[in-house]
Design an enzyme around this catalytic site. Structure first.
Site, PDB file in Angstrom:
ATOM      1  N   ASN A 146      -3.736   3.995  16.246  1.00 20.63           N
ATOM      2  CA  ASN A 146      -4.815   3.575  15.350  1.00 20.63           C
ATOM      3  C   ASN A 146      -5.121   2.111  15.622  1.00 20.63           C
ATOM      4  OD1 ASN A 146      -5.107   6.022  13.744  1.00 20.63           O
ATOM      5  ND2 ASN A 146      -3.028   5.560  13.057  1.00 20.63           N
ATOM      6  N   CYS A 197      -1.414   5.306  10.100  1.00 23.17           N
ATOM      7  CA  CYS A 197      -0.184   4.656  10.555  1.00 23.17           C
ATOM      8  C   CYS A 197      -0.487   3.304  11.180  1.00 23.17           C
ATOM      9  CB  CYS A 197       0.515   5.491  11.620  1.00 23.17           C
ATOM     10  SG  CYS A 197       0.843   7.160  11.129  1.00 23.17           S
ATOM     11  N   SER A 207      11.192   5.597  15.236  1.00 19.73           N
ATOM     12  CA  SER A 207      10.043   5.126  16.003  1.00 19.73           C
ATOM     13  C   SER A 207      10.496   4.816  17.421  1.00 19.73           C
ATOM     14  CB  SER A 207       9.456   3.880  15.340  1.00 19.73           C
ATOM     15  OG  SER A 207       8.957   4.225  14.075  1.00 19.73           O
ATOM     16  N   GLU A 258       0.828  -1.193   0.000  1.00 23.84           N
ATOM     17  CA  GLU A 258       0.000   0.000   0.000  1.00 23.84           C
ATOM     18  C   GLU A 258       0.872   1.256   0.000  1.00 23.84           C
ATOM     19  OE1 GLU A 258      -3.773  -2.084   2.147  1.00 23.84           O
ATOM     20  OE2 GLU A 258      -2.787  -0.511   3.260  1.00 23.84           O
ATOM     21  N   HIS A 306       8.685   5.592  20.737  1.00 26.78           N
ATOM     22  CA  HIS A 306       7.508   5.007  21.403  1.00 26.78           C
ATOM     23  C   HIS A 306       7.637   4.704  22.892  1.00 26.78           C
ATOM     24  CE1 HIS A 306       5.964   4.908  17.425  1.00 26.78           C
ATOM     25  NE2 HIS A 306       6.578   3.831  17.033  1.00 26.78           N
ATOM     26  N   SER A 362      12.099   6.509   7.917  1.00 25.11           N
ATOM     27  CA  SER A 362      11.661   6.230   9.280  1.00 25.11           C
ATOM     28  C   SER A 362      12.130   4.834   9.651  1.00 25.11           C
ATOM     29  CB  SER A 362      10.134   6.312   9.360  1.00 25.11           C
ATOM     30  OG  SER A 362       9.693   5.963  10.660  1.00 25.11           O
ATOM     31  N   GLU A 411      10.407  -2.246   7.238  1.00 28.26           N
ATOM     32  CA  GLU A 411      11.481  -1.512   7.888  1.00 28.26           C
ATOM     33  C   GLU A 411      12.509  -1.154   6.808  1.00 28.26           C
ATOM     34  OE1 GLU A 411      12.546  -0.032  10.701  1.00 28.26           O
ATOM     35  OE2 GLU A 411      14.362   0.291   9.535  1.00 28.26           O
TER      36      GLU A 411
END
Ligand code: SAH
Length: 345
Positions: A277, A320, A200, A79, A202, A178, A147
């Protein structure tokens, strides 16, 4: 491209023309590339092929976000998401079919990993957005499925084409990779590319990050943070963008905000808070709006530029961590079918 045309006996500059035809002008028919010599065109027609990913699904979201499902060889699907904002258009590009890193809050992880995308399949996503869908792409983020640093060479080459003046002409501040933090690859990237960096993060501690982003067990924060600092060294305009998904009761407390501030002290930083999400089967919930606000305030008061990423395209599962694609090979599925059907295939 230069190597290709040289191998066919032509001068290297024809390679640059070829790049320009395909990526600047969007022309894929070799016969129309009129400034290549007739001989070279014939050779190319016989020996090469310009193939673009097939758009099998073209889904606009209510908020203007646009998701395309692209079918690659073997029936794999990935996608690509286009996100228009005032004054800019960002394309979110995938680097792998699936992902092997297994972050606990990401739905791509649940799909498992199949394979790396080729250079053509990565740059093909931008080609489709610009030349087939006619979208004004001003920025690219390597934030789709996969990744990117685990697919090093093709990703680096694709980002070079994005920046190339004969192709998409994006500046180094408008192409962002990223990563979840593959430290040796990040240090190698610094040697060969000058794109912008998002990480990332987190979690502010190893204990929690080990759980959320398991690659942290291999490359913990005391390796990751200095590597990021090294990556942006030498360019005072640069900051590391830290992505921080807001998980209710997991990583969103005041104490964790303070830990985060301490962790990033001395590193030019920008923080992107991402509302979680949800996806079917997840055990996480997004932090409540007031918690996100309070968390952001704390970071801002400490002088760190902090944005809350607007959730875009969630009505079409384009937000995301919601990209899933089709990770299984069609050929593999067919093989399995053939095996269960006597006399099949
Ligand atoms: N593998 C790379 C590229 C993916 S970028 C990386 O980890 O950076 C996609 C971003 O969305 C990452 O920061 C990822 O951690 C985040 N993300 C994944 N799942 C999410 C979810 N369910 N909600 C919000 N953000 C998510």
């Amino acid at each position: 491209m230069e190597a290709l045309v040289q191998a066919l006996g032509a001068k290297p500059f024809h390679g640059r023309n070829l790049l320009k035809w395909i990526h600047k002008h969007g022309v894929t028919e070799i016969g129309r590339m009129t400034d290549l010599s007739k001989g070279l065109r014939e050779q190319l027609l016989a020996r090469a092929e310009v193939r673009v990913p097939e758009v099998v699904f073209d889904q606009p979201s209510r908020d203007g976000t646009h998701k395309w499902v692209l079918e690659l060889e073997c029936g794999n699907r990935v996608e690509t998401v286009f996100i228009p904002e005032s004054g800019r258009g960002t394309l979110c590009v995938s680097s792998q079919v699936g992902c092997s890193l297994d972050c606990s809050f990401c739905s791509t992880a649940q799909q498992g990993y199949n394979r790396n995308l080729s250079l053509a399949e990565i740059i093909g996503q931008l080609w489709v957005a610009v030349h087939r869908m006619h979208k004004p792409v001003t920025n690219v983020v390597m934030m789709g499925m996969g990744e990117p640093l685990a697919n090093f060479e093709p990703v680096v080459s694709a980002m070079a084409i994005m920046q190339n003046d004969l192709a998409y002409m994006l500046s180094k501040y408008r192409v962002t990779i990223s990563t979840s933090g593959i430290v040796p690859a990040l240090l190698r990237l610094k040697e060969v590319s000058d794109v912008s960096l998002a990480v990332s993060l987190h979690a502010p501690t190893n204990e929690l990050r080990d759980e959320l982003v398991p690659i942290n067990r291999k490359y913990p924060l005391e390796m990751l943070i200095p590597a990021c600092r090294e990556f942006i060294r030498g360019d005072s305009r640069r900051k590391v963008t830290w992505e921080y998904v807001m998980l209710d009761g997991v990583n969103d407390s005041d104490r964790q905000a303070r830990q985060l501030i301490r962790l990033l002290e001395g590193t030019p930083s920008k923080i992107n808070l991402i509302p979680f999400n949800p996806f079917p089967g997840t055990r996480y919930r997004c932090s409540p709006a007031e918690r996100m606000l309070a968390f952001r305030e704390r970071l801002m008061r400490a002088g760190i530029v902090t944005l809350t990423r607007k959730t875009r395209g969630d009505d079409i599962d384009a937000a995301c961590g919601q990209l899933v694609g089709r990770v299984q090979d069609r050929s593999r599925r067919e093989l399995r079918l053939a095996r269960v059907q006597p006399g099949g295939g």
